[in-house]
Scaffold this active site. Structure first.
Site, PDB file in Angstrom:
ATOM      1  N   LEU A 187       0.864  -1.175   0.000  1.00 38.98           N
ATOM      2  CA  LEU A 187       0.000   0.000   0.000  1.00 38.98           C
ATOM      3  C   LEU A 187       0.902   1.227   0.000  1.00 38.98           C
ATOM      4  O   LEU A 187       1.970   1.221   0.624  1.00 38.98           O
ATOM      5  CB  LEU A 187      -0.901   0.028   1.238  1.00 38.98           C
ATOM      6  CG  LEU A 187      -1.932  -1.096   1.392  1.00 38.98           C
ATOM      7  CD1 LEU A 187      -2.650  -0.964   2.739  1.00 38.98           C
ATOM      8  CD2 LEU A 187      -2.935  -1.098   0.256  1.00 38.98           C
ATOM      9  N   ASP A 188       0.478   2.291  -0.682  1.00 42.91           N
ATOM     10  CA  ASP A 188       1.226   3.541  -0.644  1.00 42.91           C
ATOM     11  C   ASP A 188       1.376   4.001   0.806  1.00 42.91           C
ATOM     12  O   ASP A 188       0.530   3.699   1.665  1.00 42.91           O
ATOM     13  CB  ASP A 188       0.491   4.640  -1.425  1.00 42.91           C
ATOM     14  CG  ASP A 188       0.521   4.416  -2.925  1.00 42.91           C
ATOM     15  OD1 ASP A 188       1.339   3.590  -3.385  1.00 42.91           O
ATOM     16  OD2 ASP A 188      -0.266   5.070  -3.629  1.00 42.91           O
ATOM     17  N   ARG A 189       2.418   4.762   1.059  1.00 47.11           N
ATOM     18  CA  ARG A 189       2.680   5.254   2.417  1.00 47.11           C
ATOM     19  C   ARG A 189       1.456   5.920   3.032  1.00 47.11           C
ATOM     20  O   ARG A 189       1.132   5.699   4.205  1.00 47.11           O
ATOM     21  CB  ARG A 189       3.841   6.256   2.385  1.00 47.11           C
ATOM     22  CG  ARG A 189       4.196   6.833   3.759  1.00 47.11           C
ATOM     23  CD  ARG A 189       5.132   8.012   3.629  1.00 47.11           C
ATOM     24  NE  ARG A 189       4.479   9.093   2.894  1.00 47.11           N
ATOM     25  CZ  ARG A 189       5.092  10.204   2.494  1.00 47.11           C
ATOM     26  NH1 ARG A 189       6.385  10.357   2.722  1.00 47.11           N
ATOM     27  NH2 ARG A 189       4.430  11.141   1.840  1.00 47.11           N
ATOM     28  N   ASP A 190       0.752   6.741   2.252  1.00 45.66           N
ATOM     29  CA  ASP A 190      -0.352   7.524   2.801  1.00 45.66           C
ATOM     30  C   ASP A 190      -1.698   6.812   2.731  1.00 45.66           C
ATOM     31  O   ASP A 190      -2.717   7.373   3.148  1.00 45.66           O
ATOM     32  CB  ASP A 190      -0.431   8.875   2.088  1.00 45.66           C
ATOM     33  CG  ASP A 190       0.816   9.714   2.339  1.00 45.66           C
ATOM     34  OD1 ASP A 190       1.370   9.627   3.448  1.00 45.66           O
ATOM     35  OD2 ASP A 190       1.241  10.441   1.432  1.00 45.66           O
ATOM     36  N   THR A 191      -1.723   5.589   2.213  1.00 51.50           N
ATOM     37  CA  THR A 191      -2.946   4.784   2.185  1.00 51.50           C
ATOM     38  C   THR A 191      -2.986   3.905   3.426  1.00 51.50           C
ATOM     39  O   THR A 191      -1.986   3.296   3.795  1.00 51.50           O
ATOM     40  CB  THR A 191      -2.999   3.899   0.922  1.00 51.50           C
ATOM     41  OG1 THR A 191      -2.917   4.731  -0.229  1.00 51.50           O
ATOM     42  CG2 THR A 191      -4.274   3.095   0.871  1.00 51.50           C
TER      43      THR A 191
END
Length: 201
Positions: free
Chosen positions: A46-50
């Protein structure tokens, strides 16, 4: 923890899934978990901000079998997002995505890109936008963020594709994963227990 083959965690927003480049990006989900269980392996990212559901394998065999399920698109993924503007109904976004820039990494439609497919459906209208369910049928980098931006409704708090001033975090949450267990063959549905965003935004 899920069972002796698989582990599932609720990843918080702002934490890397795996280490990045440089000592300031060493902290991540996998480095923290491997301090307690060294053999854990990431199945997907998952993306860092997700935030949301993240699946890990507890052995090389489990990693191989789960990776095959992802590659064969036999794992259903469901996301929840808040987007800018008024969106109605449902639809499918189909466009070939490619990396358009490196710093920051940005993806968008390109004739030489890889086909990306996203199903979307409105969940609720909110004060300053729309809450939507998202089902990616492919797993391209930044797929949901790029697709919603191209639709004209970037995800709230997105510093690359939208207006990060609106929120202190990206309003994108991996709500659920469902698949047939590669060892027991039972149907598994993993649902996030976290409340990702405020009811209204």
């Amino acid at each position: 923890m899920l069972d002796r083959w698989l582990m599932v965690v609720d990843k918080p927003s702002g934490l890397l899934t795996q280490p990045g480049l440089g000592p300031d990006q060493h902290d991540s989900v996998i480095t923290r978990l491997q301090r307690k269980e060294q053999g854990l392996r990431l199945v997907h990212r998952l993306d860092r901000d997700t935030s949301g559901v993240l699946l890990l394998a507890r052995s090389a065999d489990a990693l191989r079998r789960l990776s095959a399920l992802f590659a064969e698109r036999r794992i259903n993924k469901l996301y929840l997002a808040d987007v800018e503007g008024d969106l109605h109904g449902r639809g499918c976004i189909a466009s070939p995505l490619a990396r358009l820039s490196r710093h920051p990494p940005r993806y968008g439609s390109h004739p030489e890109g890889r086909l990306a497919l996203t199903l979307w459906r409105v969940c609720a209208a909110c004060t300053h936008g729309t809450r939507v369910w998202l089902r990616p049928l492919t797993g391209r980098s930044h797929q949901l963020r790029a697709h919603l931006a191209e639709l004209g409704h970037p995800i709230v708090g997105d510093p690359i594709y939208g207006d990060a001033v609106r929120s202190c975090r990206l309003h994108l949450h991996a709500q659920a994963l469902s698949f047939r267990h590669p060892f027991t063959h039972r149907r598994v549905r993993l649902i996030s227990q976290e409340v990702p965003f405020a009811t209204e935004f």
